[in-house]
Design a protein around this motif. Structure first.
Motif, short mmCIF file in Angstrom:
data_model
loop_
_atom_site.label_atom_id
_atom_site.label_comp_id
_atom_site.label_asym_id
_atom_site.label_seq_id
_atom_site.Cartn_x
_atom_site.Cartn_y
_atom_site.Cartn_z
N TRP A 37 0.92 -1.24 0.05
CA TRP A 37 0.20 0.02 0.13
C TRP A 37 0.84 1.35 0.06
CZ3 TRP A 37 -4.66 -0.16 -1.59
CH2 TRP A 37 -5.39 -1.33 -1.50
N GLY A 38 2.04 1.26 0.73
CA GLY A 38 2.96 2.28 0.83
C GLY A 38 3.48 2.62 -0.54
N GLU A 39 3.95 1.65 -1.49
CA GLU A 39 4.28 1.67 -2.71
C GLU A 39 3.32 2.50 -3.67
OE1 GLU A 39 7.35 1.59 -4.32
OE2 GLU A 39 8.05 1.36 -2.14
N ALA A 40 2.09 1.62 -3.42
CA ALA A 40 0.82 2.19 -4.38
C ALA A 40 0.52 3.64 -4.15
CB ALA A 40 -0.17 1.41 -3.91
N CYS A 41 0.83 4.02 -2.94
CA CYS A 41 0.62 5.52 -2.58
C CYS A 41 1.54 6.30 -3.05
CB CYS A 41 0.49 5.62 -0.82
SG CYS A 41 -1.00 5.17 -0.29
N LYS A 42 2.91 5.91 -3.20
CA LYS A 42 4.13 6.68 -3.56
C LYS A 42 3.74 6.79 -5.06
CE LYS A 42 7.55 5.49 -0.16
NZ LYS A 42 8.77 4.47 0.15
N LEU A 43 3.48 5.53 -5.70
CA LEU A 43 3.38 5.68 -7.28
C LEU A 43 2.12 6.66 -7.67
CD1 LEU A 43 3.72 1.97 -7.87
CD2 LEU A 43 5.33 3.91 -8.86
N THR A 44 0.99 6.41 -6.83
CA THR A 44 0.00 7.40 -7.25
C THR A 44 0.30 8.97 -6.85
OG1 THR A 44 -1.75 5.69 -6.47
CG2 THR A 44 -2.29 8.16 -6.63
N GLU A 45 1.21 9.44 -5.72
CA GLU A 45 1.46 10.77 -5.64
C GLU A 45 2.13 11.19 -6.87
OE1 GLU A 45 3.45 11.35 -1.95
OE2 GLU A 45 1.90 10.76 -0.86
N LEU A 86 2.49 9.99 -9.76
CA LEU A 86 1.58 10.03 -11.29
C LEU A 86 0.87 11.40 -11.04
CD1 LEU A 86 0.40 6.67 -11.49
CD2 LEU A 86 2.00 7.88 -13.17
N VAL A 87 0.19 11.74 -9.85
CA VAL A 87 -0.55 13.03 -9.70
C VAL A 87 0.23 13.98 -9.80
CG1 VAL A 87 -1.86 14.41 -8.21
CG2 VAL A 87 -2.46 11.81 -8.24
N VAL A 88 1.42 14.26 -9.34
CA VAL A 88 2.28 15.42 -9.35
C VAL A 88 2.78 15.50 -10.96
CG1 VAL A 88 4.76 16.15 -8.92
CG2 VAL A 88 3.20 15.20 -7.02
N GLU A 89 3.11 14.36 -11.54
CA GLU A 89 3.48 14.50 -13.02
C GLU A 89 2.39 14.97 -13.84
OE1 GLU A 89 5.13 10.59 -13.86
OE2 GLU A 89 6.93 10.89 -12.92
N THR A 90 1.26 14.42 -13.50
CA THR A 90 -0.06 14.96 -14.27
C THR A 90 -0.17 16.30 -14.09
OG1 THR A 90 -0.78 12.73 -14.39
CG2 THR A 90 -2.40 14.39 -14.95
N ASN A 91 -0.10 16.77 -13.00
CA ASN A 91 -0.40 18.42 -12.57
C ASN A 91 0.70 19.04 -13.45
OD1 ASN A 91 -2.59 17.73 -11.13
ND2 ASN A 91 -1.83 17.82 -9.10
N TRP A 92 1.97 18.50 -13.34
CA TRP A 92 3.25 19.31 -14.08
C TRP A 92 2.74 19.50 -15.35
CZ3 TRP A 92 6.29 23.06 -13.06
CH2 TRP A 92 7.25 23.23 -13.90
N ASN A 93 2.63 18.22 -16.08
CA ASN A 93 2.14 18.23 -17.56
C ASN A 93 1.06 19.29 -17.64
OD1 ASN A 93 4.56 16.45 -18.05
ND2 ASN A 93 3.28 14.60 -17.71
#
Length: 98
Positions: A28-36, A38-45
């Motif tokens: 779950w920790g890895e899933a949360c890190k990956l999600t964060e 992806l969200v940051v990259e998506t927002n930056w893009n």
């Protein structure tokens, strides 16, 4: 999902049991890190795309303004030439040289 033979219905395992299981906490920790990430990259893009759009819009606006100013100058030149030839015609008409 667990299949319950007695009632022939599907039932879900309680989320607490799955989420708080020590074996799953790393997952779950890895899933949360990956999600964060992806969200940051998506927002930056999305931000970069907005900036690029604003830059293109500004360039396009400047091109339109430049074209309008050029058109205005051409129109002024035409009117200046018109006024010049009109005054020459009127002067020639008044002097009866036409």
């Amino acid at each position: 999902m667990i299949f319950d033979d007695r009632n022939s219905k599907k039932t879900e395992e309680p989320r607490k049991k799955v989420c708080h299981d020590p074996d799953n906490s790393n997952m779950w920790g890895e899933a949360c890190k990956l999600t964060e990430t992806l969200v940051v990259e998506t927002n930056w893009n999305a931000y970069k795309n907005i900036c690029k759009f604003e830059e293109i819009s500004a360039d396009f606006g400047l091109q339109i303004l430049d074209q309008l100013l050029q058109d205005q100058l051409v129109i002024r030149e035409i009117w200046t030439m018109y006024d010049y030839y009109k005054s020459m015609y009127q002067e020639a008409y008044n002097n009866k040289t036409i």
